[in-house]
Design a protein around this motif. Structure first.
Motif: not given
Length: 101
Positions: A46-62
Motif C-alpha cells: 500500500d503506497f498511499e503514504k509513500l512519497e518517493y521511491i528510488s532505484s534502490a527501492g525499486l530493486r527491493v520490489l523486484l
C-alpha cells in the motif's frame, strides 16, 4: 525516513509504506521483508503514504517479486500510489513487472 506497517495473515502479507523508500531506507526494508516472504503466498504493498521511491527501492520490489515468483505465488500487487510514483513506475517499466492497481 520510512515507516512500515506489516500484517501477515494466513500467507497474505500486507505492507503499508509511509515516507521515502530510498538508498538509505531500502536495506532495512529489504532485511525486514525477506523473512516475511518465506511465509507469504501473496504480497500487497500500500503506497498511499509513500512519497518517493528510488532505484534502490525499486530493486527491493523486484527482488520480492522474483522471490514470490520462484515459489509460484501471486504477483506483487501495488495499490494506492500517487501520480509521482506511478510516473516512476511507468518510466521504468515496473507497471508491467508488478500488478499495479
Amino acid at each position: 525516513m520510512l515507516n512500515v506497517e506489516k500484517k501477515l495473515d494466513n500467507g497474505v502479507l500486507l505492507i503499508a509504506l509511509e515516507g521515502e523508500l530510498d538508498t538509505l531506507s531500502s536495506p532495512d526494508f529489504e532485511d525486514m521483508l525477506e523473512p516475511l516472504l518465506d511465509e507469504a503466498q501473496s504480497l500487497t504493498l500500500d503506497f498511499e503514504k509513500l512519497e518517493y521511491i528510488s532505484s534502490a527501492g525499486l530493486r527491493v520490489l523486484l527482488a520480492a517479486e522474483q522471490a514470490l515468483e520462484e515459489k509460484g505465488a501471486e504477483k506483487v500487487r501495488v495499490v494506492n500510489m500517487n501520480s509521482t510514483i506511478r510516473n516512476i513506475f511507468e518510466i521504468t517499466g515496473f507497471v508491467d513487472v508488478l500488478a499495479v492497481e
